[in-house]
Design a protein around this motif. Structure first.
Motif, PDB file in Angstrom:
ATOM      1  N   ASP A 186       0.352 -12.193  -9.020  1.00 53.72           N
ATOM      2  CA  ASP A 186      -0.387 -13.096  -8.147  1.00 53.72           C
ATOM      3  C   ASP A 186       0.314 -14.455  -8.091  1.00 53.72           C
ATOM      4  OD1 ASP A 186      -1.078 -14.530 -10.444  1.00 53.72           O
ATOM      5  OD2 ASP A 186      -3.107 -13.724 -10.533  1.00 53.72           O
ATOM      6  N   ALA A 187      -0.289 -15.391  -7.380  1.00 50.99           N
ATOM      7  CA  ALA A 187       0.343 -16.705  -7.180  1.00 50.99           C
ATOM      8  C   ALA A 187       0.563 -17.444  -8.493  1.00 50.99           C
ATOM      9  CB  ALA A 187      -0.505 -17.549  -6.244  1.00 50.99           C
ATOM     10  N   ASP A 188      -0.199 -17.075  -9.538  1.00 51.15           N
ATOM     11  CA  ASP A 188      -0.045 -17.720 -10.850  1.00 51.15           C
ATOM     12  C   ASP A 188       0.827 -16.911 -11.796  1.00 51.15           C
ATOM     13  OD1 ASP A 188      -1.738 -19.897 -10.160  1.00 51.15           O
ATOM     14  OD2 ASP A 188      -3.502 -18.626 -10.541  1.00 51.15           O
ATOM     15  N   GLY A 189       1.355 -15.789 -11.319  1.00 58.44           N
ATOM     16  CA  GLY A 189       2.245 -14.976 -12.139  1.00 58.44           C
ATOM     17  C   GLY A 189       1.566 -13.910 -12.959  1.00 58.44           C
ATOM     18  N   ASN A 190       0.269 -13.683 -12.733  1.00 55.56           N
ATOM     19  CA  ASN A 190      -0.452 -12.654 -13.490  1.00 55.56           C
ATOM     20  C   ASN A 190      -0.170 -11.265 -12.929  1.00 55.56           C
ATOM     21  OD1 ASN A 190      -2.033 -14.543 -15.161  1.00 55.56           O
ATOM     22  ND2 ASN A 190      -3.026 -15.085 -13.231  1.00 55.56           N
ATOM     23  N   ASN A 191      -0.001 -10.298 -13.814  1.00 56.48           N
ATOM     24  CA  ASN A 191       0.205  -8.898 -13.428  1.00 56.48           C
ATOM     25  C   ASN A 191      -1.082  -8.326 -12.852  1.00 56.48           C
ATOM     26  OD1 ASN A 191       1.786  -6.064 -14.969  1.00 56.48           O
ATOM     27  ND2 ASN A 191       2.737  -7.548 -13.639  1.00 56.48           N
ATOM     28  N   GLN A 192      -0.984  -7.634 -11.717  1.00 56.08           N
ATOM     29  CA  GLN A 192      -2.197  -7.102 -11.105  1.00 56.08           C
ATOM     30  C   GLN A 192      -1.955  -5.741 -10.467  1.00 56.08           C
ATOM     31  OE1 GLN A 192      -3.477 -10.047  -8.265  1.00 56.08           O
ATOM     32  NE2 GLN A 192      -1.648  -9.891  -7.004  1.00 56.08           N
ATOM     33  N   LEU A 193      -3.036  -4.989 -10.308  1.00 56.50           N
ATOM     34  CA  LEU A 193      -2.993  -3.665  -9.695  1.00 56.50           C
ATOM     35  C   LEU A 193      -2.620  -3.801  -8.225  1.00 56.50           C
ATOM     36  CD1 LEU A 193      -3.623  -0.616  -9.635  1.00 56.50           C
ATOM     37  CD2 LEU A 193      -6.028  -1.206  -9.293  1.00 56.50           C
ATOM     38  N   TYR A 194      -1.506  -3.192  -7.836  1.00 55.07           N
ATOM     39  CA  TYR A 194      -1.011  -3.339  -6.469  1.00 55.07           C
ATOM     40  C   TYR A 194      -1.049  -2.019  -5.702  1.00 55.07           C
ATOM     41  CZ  TYR A 194       2.367  -4.132  -2.675  1.00 55.07           C
ATOM     42  OH  TYR A 194       2.989  -4.188  -1.449  1.00 55.07           O
ATOM     43  N   GLN A 195      -0.335  -0.993  -6.214  1.00 61.02           N
ATOM     44  CA  GLN A 195      -0.272   0.279  -5.495  1.00 61.02           C
ATOM     45  C   GLN A 195      -0.498   1.452  -6.437  1.00 61.02           C
ATOM     46  OE1 GLN A 195       2.237  -0.352  -1.552  1.00 61.02           O
ATOM     47  NE2 GLN A 195       3.604   0.145  -3.249  1.00 61.02           N
ATOM     48  N   ILE A 196      -1.078   2.512  -5.887  1.00 61.36           N
ATOM     49  CA  ILE A 196      -1.315   3.738  -6.643  1.00 61.36           C
ATOM     50  C   ILE A 196      -0.591   4.886  -5.946  1.00 61.36           C
ATOM     51  CG2 ILE A 196      -3.053   5.384  -7.444  1.00 61.36           C
ATOM     52  CD1 ILE A 196      -5.023   3.059  -7.630  1.00 61.36           C
ATOM     53  N   TYR A 197       0.229   5.591  -6.703  1.00 57.62           N
ATOM     54  CA  TYR A 197       1.024   6.713  -6.195  1.00 57.62           C
ATOM     55  C   TYR A 197       0.407   8.028  -6.667  1.00 57.62           C
ATOM     56  CZ  TYR A 197       5.050   3.564  -5.272  1.00 57.62           C
ATOM     57  OH  TYR A 197       5.899   2.575  -4.810  1.00 57.62           O
ATOM     58  N   LEU A 198       0.169   8.924  -5.728  1.00 57.45           N
ATOM     59  CA  LEU A 198      -0.200  10.295  -6.040  1.00 57.45           C
ATOM     60  C   LEU A 198       0.888  11.206  -5.480  1.00 57.45           C
ATOM     61  CD1 LEU A 198      -3.980  10.206  -4.973  1.00 57.45           C
ATOM     62  CD2 LEU A 198      -3.008   9.691  -7.222  1.00 57.45           C
ATOM     63  N   CYS A 199       1.087  12.358  -6.092  1.00 58.66           N
ATOM     64  CA  CYS A 199       2.112  13.288  -5.611  1.00 58.66           C
ATOM     65  C   CYS A 199       1.457  14.440  -4.860  1.00 58.66           C
ATOM     66  CB  CYS A 199       2.949  13.803  -6.772  1.00 58.66           C
ATOM     67  SG  CYS A 199       3.992  12.502  -7.500  1.00 58.66           S
ATOM     68  N   VAL A 200       2.100  14.817  -3.753  1.00 58.40           N
ATOM     69  CA  VAL A 200       1.544  15.795  -2.814  1.00 58.40           C
ATOM     70  C   VAL A 200       2.610  16.836  -2.489  1.00 58.40           C
ATOM     71  CG1 VAL A 200       0.534  16.054  -0.511  1.00 58.40           C
ATOM     72  CG2 VAL A 200       0.066  13.993  -1.844  1.00 58.40           C
ATOM     73  N   ASP A 201       2.178  18.074  -2.283  1.00 57.54           N
ATOM     74  CA  ASP A 201       3.138  19.134  -1.946  1.00 57.54           C
ATOM     75  C   ASP A 201       3.714  18.928  -0.545  1.00 57.54           C
ATOM     76  OD1 ASP A 201       1.211  19.995  -0.117  1.00 57.54           O
ATOM     77  OD2 ASP A 201       0.709  21.818  -1.216  1.00 57.54           O
ATOM     78  N   LYS A 202       4.692  19.761  -0.176  1.00 58.53           N
ATOM     79  CA  LYS A 202       5.427  19.555   1.077  1.00 58.53           C
ATOM     80  C   LYS A 202       4.593  19.803   2.323  1.00 58.53           C
ATOM     81  CE  LYS A 202       9.195  22.024   0.136  1.00 58.53           C
ATOM     82  NZ  LYS A 202      10.593  22.529   0.349  1.00 58.53           N
ATOM     83  N   SER A 203       3.436  20.437   2.166  1.00 56.01           N
ATOM     84  CA  SER A 203       2.558  20.623   3.320  1.00 56.01           C
ATOM     85  C   SER A 203       1.818  19.341   3.664  1.00 56.01           C
ATOM     86  CB  SER A 203       1.541  21.735   3.036  1.00 56.01           C
ATOM     87  OG  SER A 203       0.536  21.291   2.132  1.00 56.01           O
ATOM     88  N   GLY A 204       1.817  18.385   2.732  1.00 50.16           N
ATOM     89  CA  GLY A 204       1.089  17.143   2.938  1.00 50.16           C
ATOM     90  C   GLY A 204      -0.400  17.292   2.718  1.00 50.16           C
ATOM     91  N   SER A 205      -0.813  18.341   2.027  1.00 50.97           N
ATOM     92  CA  SER A 205      -2.246  18.639   1.905  1.00 50.97           C
ATOM     93  C   SER A 205      -2.779  18.615   0.481  1.00 50.97           C
ATOM     94  CB  SER A 205      -2.543  20.020   2.505  1.00 50.97           C
ATOM     95  OG  SER A 205      -2.136  20.095   3.851  1.00 50.97           O
ATOM     96  N   ASN A 206      -1.966  19.037  -0.489  1.00 50.32           N
ATOM     97  CA  ASN A 206      -2.477  19.287  -1.833  1.00 50.32           C
ATOM     98  C   ASN A 206      -1.802  18.407  -2.879  1.00 50.32           C
ATOM     99  OD1 ASN A 206      -4.023  21.695  -0.890  1.00 50.32           O
ATOM    100  ND2 ASN A 206      -1.966  22.528  -0.586  1.00 50.32           N
ATOM    101  N   LEU A 207      -2.606  17.853  -3.778  1.00 51.14           N
ATOM    102  CA  LEU A 207      -2.039  17.091  -4.882  1.00 51.14           C
ATOM    103  C   LEU A 207      -1.313  18.021  -5.842  1.00 51.14           C
ATOM    104  CD1 LEU A 207      -4.828  14.521  -5.887  1.00 51.14           C
ATOM    105  CD2 LEU A 207      -2.897  14.212  -4.338  1.00 51.14           C
ATOM    106  N   ILE A 208      -0.261  17.506  -6.451  1.00 52.61           N
ATOM    107  CA  ILE A 208       0.488  18.231  -7.468  1.00 52.61           C
ATOM    108  C   ILE A 208       0.807  17.277  -8.620  1.00 52.61           C
ATOM    109  CG2 ILE A 208       1.549  19.848  -5.832  1.00 52.61           C
ATOM    110  CD1 ILE A 208       4.119  18.110  -6.007  1.00 52.61           C
ATOM    111  N   LYS A 209       1.241  17.833  -9.725  1.00 49.72           N
ATOM    112  CA  LYS A 209       1.729  17.014 -10.828  1.00 49.72           C
ATOM    113  C   LYS A 209       3.030  16.348 -10.396  1.00 49.72           C
ATOM    114  CE  LYS A 209       3.266  17.213 -15.643  1.00 49.72           C
ATOM    115  NZ  LYS A 209       3.516  18.094 -16.821  1.00 49.72           N
TER     116      LYS A 209
END
Length: 227
Positions: A186-209
């Motif tokens: 943030d503007a004061d240099g504090n670490n903050q939650l920005y983005q969350i990544y999930l993994c998806v198969d090649k069909s674009g439909s199902n979550l995977i590890k």
């Protein structure tokens, strides 16, 4: 000579096409990335709301990105298949809600969506055409409500600090897979939650590890700013 030249040109163009096609077909999985608008805006750079108004206080889509299992990724796979908004006219209202732009100057989102298709979407063309790509991404957003998941676990965008492990565990317990968390400052240099990544198969439909996580690291305790 002229005939040979034409033949060579055709062969060259065919090789180029086959190369582009192979790149587009050979990715291994998608990263489905959502960003928290409070963390995008709460920086020295700040942000601009889209011309449609301030987005909802919810995670917004950043993109659906083809990746390889070794951590590299294809990009800009087909310069002849550029973004065409007429192909997704029925999705625009959903995109304005779930895939808003926060870039400056204030704009409608077309530049953002065009960039995502041209850089990432064209590399999924063998699996998803332009309409399919954007629809699949929107459907993933609807299927996995990250804000509700976090709030159910007592993690709220109230400006408070939460352990990184509790954020990961809360999401993992809800969806069955461990996410990757990206932080910014943030503007004061504090670490903050920005983005969350999930993994998806090649069909674009199902979550995977996730076969691999991106580089980068958050602090053990991070802020979850309001928006």
């Amino acid at each position: 000579m002229e005939k040979n030249s034409v033949t060579l040109t055709i062969k060259f163009l065919l090789l180029q096409y086959l190369f582009v096609l192979s790149v587009a077909q050979n990715f291994d999985f998608f990263y489905f990335v959502q960003q928290w608008p409070g963390s995008y805006c709460d920086t020295k750079q700040s942000c601009c709301y889209p011309t449609t108004g301030k987005p909802a206080a919810d995670f917004g889509i950043h993109g659906l990105w083809p990746n390889y299992n070794d951590g590299t990724y294809p990009s800009n796979c087909d310069p002849n298949n550029l973004y065409d908004q007429s192909k997704i006219s029925d999705l625009i209202s959903r995109m304005q809600q779930d895939w808003p732009t926060l870039a400056c100057p204030s704009n409608s989102g077309t530049t953002f969506w065009s960039h995502e298709w041209d850089k990432h979407g064209t590399c999924s063309e063998s699996n998803l055409d332009q309409h399919g790509y954007f629809k699949a991404t929107l459907n993933l957003k609807s299927k996995f409500d990250l804000l509700q998941i976090l709030q159910n676990g007592g993690i709220n965008p109230d400006g408070g600090s939460y352990s990184l492990s509790s954020i990961k565990t809360t999401i993992s317990n809800a969806i069955g897979y461990t996410p990757w968390i990206e932080c910014n400052s943030d503007a004061d240099g504090n670490n903050q939650l920005y983005q969350i990544y999930l993994c998806v198969d090649k069909s674009g439909s199902n979550l995977i590890k996730c076969p691999i996580f991106p580089n980068g690291q958050c602090a053990s305790t991070i802020r979850f700013p309001s928006f």
